[in-house]
Design a protein around this motif. Structure first.
Motif, mmCIF file in Angstrom:
data_model
loop_
_atom_site.group_PDB
_atom_site.id
_atom_site.type_symbol
_atom_site.label_atom_id
_atom_site.label_comp_id
_atom_site.label_asym_id
_atom_site.label_seq_id
_atom_site.Cartn_x
_atom_site.Cartn_y
_atom_site.Cartn_z
ATOM 1 N N LYS A 192 36.068 7.461 3.735
ATOM 2 C CA LYS A 192 35.302 6.499 2.950
ATOM 3 C C LYS A 192 36.222 5.608 2.125
ATOM 4 C CE LYS A 192 31.339 7.619 1.219
ATOM 5 N NZ LYS A 192 30.248 8.195 0.371
ATOM 6 N N GLU A 193 35.958 4.309 2.189
ATOM 7 C CA GLU A 193 36.744 3.325 1.447
ATOM 8 C C GLU A 193 35.809 2.514 0.557
ATOM 9 O OE1 GLU A 193 40.067 -0.081 2.544
ATOM 10 O OE2 GLU A 193 38.212 0.003 3.719
ATOM 11 N N ALA A 194 36.161 2.398 -0.722
ATOM 12 C CA ALA A 194 35.404 1.559 -1.649
ATOM 13 C C ALA A 194 35.877 0.120 -1.530
ATOM 14 C CB ALA A 194 35.591 2.049 -3.076
ATOM 15 N N ILE A 195 34.914 -0.797 -1.488
ATOM 16 C CA ILE A 195 35.215 -2.216 -1.362
ATOM 17 C C ILE A 195 34.563 -2.944 -2.532
ATOM 18 C CG2 ILE A 195 34.976 -4.282 0.068
ATOM 19 C CD1 ILE A 195 34.745 -2.427 2.483
ATOM 20 N N GLY A 196 35.343 -3.734 -3.251
ATOM 21 C CA GLY A 196 34.802 -4.441 -4.405
ATOM 22 C C GLY A 196 35.586 -5.694 -4.721
ATOM 23 N N HIS A 197 35.424 -6.157 -5.949
ATOM 24 C CA HIS A 197 36.137 -7.364 -6.351
ATOM 25 C C HIS A 197 36.433 -7.297 -7.849
ATOM 26 C CE1 HIS A 197 31.930 -8.372 -7.313
ATOM 27 N NE2 HIS A 197 32.431 -9.204 -8.232
ATOM 28 N N VAL A 198 37.433 -8.057 -8.249
ATOM 29 C CA VAL A 198 37.812 -8.140 -9.653
ATOM 30 C C VAL A 198 36.834 -9.064 -10.367
ATOM 31 C CG1 VAL A 198 39.609 -8.871 -11.273
ATOM 32 C CG2 VAL A 198 40.236 -7.679 -9.160
ATOM 33 N N THR A 199 36.278 -8.597 -11.465
ATOM 34 C CA THR A 199 35.288 -9.388 -12.201
ATOM 35 C C THR A 199 35.878 -10.072 -13.432
ATOM 36 O OG1 THR A 199 34.652 -7.462 -13.526
ATOM 37 C CG2 THR A 199 33.413 -7.868 -11.487
ATOM 38 N N THR A 200 36.970 -9.519 -13.950
ATOM 39 C CA THR A 200 37.561 -10.033 -15.181
ATOM 40 C C THR A 200 39.047 -10.258 -14.983
ATOM 41 O OG1 THR A 200 35.957 -8.759 -16.472
ATOM 42 C CG2 THR A 200 37.890 -9.616 -17.641
ATOM 43 N N PRO A 201 39.551 -11.474 -15.172
ATOM 44 C CA PRO A 201 40.989 -11.734 -14.999
ATOM 45 C C PRO A 201 41.827 -10.875 -15.948
ATOM 46 C CG PRO A 201 39.740 -13.780 -15.238
ATOM 47 C CD PRO A 201 38.812 -12.671 -15.598
ATOM 48 N N SER A 202 42.924 -10.342 -15.438
ATOM 49 C CA SER A 202 43.827 -9.526 -16.247
ATOM 50 C C SER A 202 45.157 -9.431 -15.511
ATOM 51 C CB SER A 202 43.241 -8.129 -16.456
ATOM 52 O OG SER A 202 43.262 -7.397 -15.242
ATOM 53 N N VAL A 203 46.068 -8.597 -16.028
ATOM 54 C CA VAL A 203 47.342 -8.394 -15.334
ATOM 55 C C VAL A 203 47.139 -7.715 -13.995
ATOM 56 C CG1 VAL A 203 48.693 -8.291 -17.462
ATOM 57 C CG2 VAL A 203 47.696 -6.194 -16.542
ATOM 58 N N LEU A 204 45.947 -7.178 -13.745
ATOM 59 C CA LEU A 204 45.663 -6.501 -12.485
ATOM 60 C C LEU A 204 45.235 -7.457 -11.380
ATOM 61 C CD1 LEU A 204 43.729 -3.419 -13.896
ATOM 62 C CD2 LEU A 204 46.122 -3.527 -13.190
ATOM 63 N N GLY A 205 44.838 -8.671 -11.750
ATOM 64 C CA GLY A 205 44.414 -9.625 -10.735
ATOM 65 C C GLY A 205 43.537 -10.709 -11.306
ATOM 66 N N SER A 206 43.219 -11.681 -10.465
ATOM 67 C CA SER A 206 42.368 -12.802 -10.860
ATOM 68 C C SER A 206 40.920 -12.520 -10.500
ATOM 69 C CB SER A 206 42.826 -14.083 -10.166
ATOM 70 O OG SER A 206 44.168 -14.411 -10.515
ATOM 71 N N GLU A 207 40.018 -13.189 -11.152
ATOM 72 C CA GLU A 207 38.596 -13.022 -10.859
ATOM 73 C C GLU A 207 38.322 -13.359 -9.394
ATOM 74 O OE1 GLU A 207 34.221 -14.617 -12.433
ATOM 75 O OE2 GLU A 207 36.075 -15.260 -13.413
ATOM 76 N N GLY A 208 37.621 -12.471 -8.707
ATOM 77 C CA GLY A 208 37.298 -12.682 -7.300
ATOM 78 C C GLY A 208 38.273 -12.034 -6.334
ATOM 79 N N ASP A 209 39.414 -11.522 -6.836
ATOM 80 C CA ASP A 209 40.350 -10.831 -5.950
ATOM 81 C C ASP A 209 39.670 -9.654 -5.266
ATOM 82 O OD1 ASP A 209 42.443 -12.512 -6.483
ATOM 83 O OD2 ASP A 209 43.491 -11.155 -7.840
ATOM 84 N N PHE A 210 40.136 -9.327 -4.075
ATOM 85 C CA PHE A 210 39.566 -8.236 -3.288
ATOM 86 C C PHE A 210 40.149 -6.899 -3.740
ATOM 87 C CE2 PHE A 210 39.015 -12.023 -0.811
ATOM 88 C CZ PHE A 210 37.764 -11.874 -0.228
ATOM 89 N N PHE A 211 39.279 -5.905 -3.852
ATOM 90 C CA PHE A 211 39.656 -4.561 -4.299
ATOM 91 C C PHE A 211 39.269 -3.556 -3.226
ATOM 92 C CE2 PHE A 211 38.470 -0.497 -6.122
ATOM 93 C CZ PHE A 211 39.461 -0.215 -7.039
ATOM 94 N N TYR A 212 40.210 -2.679 -2.873
ATOM 95 C CA TYR A 212 39.939 -1.596 -1.930
ATOM 96 C C TYR A 212 40.531 -0.312 -2.490
ATOM 97 C CZ TYR A 212 39.424 -5.654 1.146
ATOM 98 O OH TYR A 212 39.062 -6.864 1.691
ATOM 99 N N GLN A 213 39.821 0.784 -2.322
ATOM 100 C CA GLN A 213 40.355 2.072 -2.747
ATOM 101 C C GLN A 213 39.907 3.166 -1.795
ATOM 102 O OE1 GLN A 213 38.844 4.067 -6.272
ATOM 103 N NE2 GLN A 213 40.875 4.859 -6.765
#
Length: 224
Positions: free
Chosen positions: A72-93
């Protein structure tokens, strides 16, 4: 084995695999096993999938390396800009397999558990290549930004045999799976040694340069 998904040809980039699995928990908020997770307030999970999907790949002189989701892989997106990424960036875990494909032989060389990818594109990322006399080293950097520097996994491919293997880093009695290096200084080969520059603090803090020699027996980079 299902690891060959999306890797039939090294002639062209692998396109994002369309999920044919049952997706669950749409819209769930990100919940980490670690309650102090730095992702919890900046990421939203949109879905989960179990269809194997390639998240990174590169051609080598002896085939290819690629990273594919496992389970199982979680798929999401960054909602708040930070040092972790920009808003809308793709997130997978999820859990991922690092695969070597050499002369049609497919071999898992490492499993990466609960790994996070944050990238501006949903396409497979590449590896950073560093050439040595006896091997090529490929750095996998799942997240393209961070506060102090990049965290990367290293994999070697023997130039003669084509054998691929994971390379940990040993410093004194401490062995780590990854190295961290400052954003403006990519690790490099200097006189057949890997030179890594790390920033001690955020922003314009002091830097520390470490030189690693490769131990052929343990297949480790060992700090001098």
């Amino acid at each position: 084995m299902l690891y060959g998904c999306g890797t039939e040809s090294s002639e062209k980039p692998i396109e994002q695999t369309e999920s044919t699995s049952t997706e669950t928990n749409k819209g769930d908020e990100f919940k980490s096993q670690n309650p102090k997770s730095s992702y919890a307030n900046v990421v939203k999970i949109d879905s989960h999938q179990e269809h194997p999907t390639v998240r990174a790949r590169i051609d080598t002189d002896h085939g290819e390396l690629y990273v594919v989701s496992k389970g199982k892989e979680a798929i999401g997106h960054v909602t708040t800009p930070s040092v972790l990424g920009s808003e809308g960036d793709f997130f997978y875990q999820g859990n991922y397999s690092v695969i070597s494909k050499h002369h049609e032989e497919i071999k898992e060389i490492k499993e990466l558990q609960e790994l996070v990818f944050i990238q501006p594109s949903d396409q497979p990322i590449s590896f950073e290549k560093i050439s040595f006399e006896a091997m090529d080293v490929f750095l996998l950097t799942p997240e393209y930004t961070s506060s102090r520097g990049y965290n990367s996994y290293a994999f070697g491919v023997d130039k003669e045999s084509g054998e691929a293997f994971a390379i940990p880093f040993k410093k004194a009695d401490n062995v780590q799976e990854t190295i961290n290096y400052e954003k403006t200084s990519t690790p490099d080969n200097e006189s057949e040694k890997l030179v890594v520059t790390t920033r001690n603090t955020e922003g314009q803090g002091d830097t520390l340069t470490t030189t690693y020699s490769f131990n052929k027996n343990s297949k480790q980079f060992v700090a001098e």
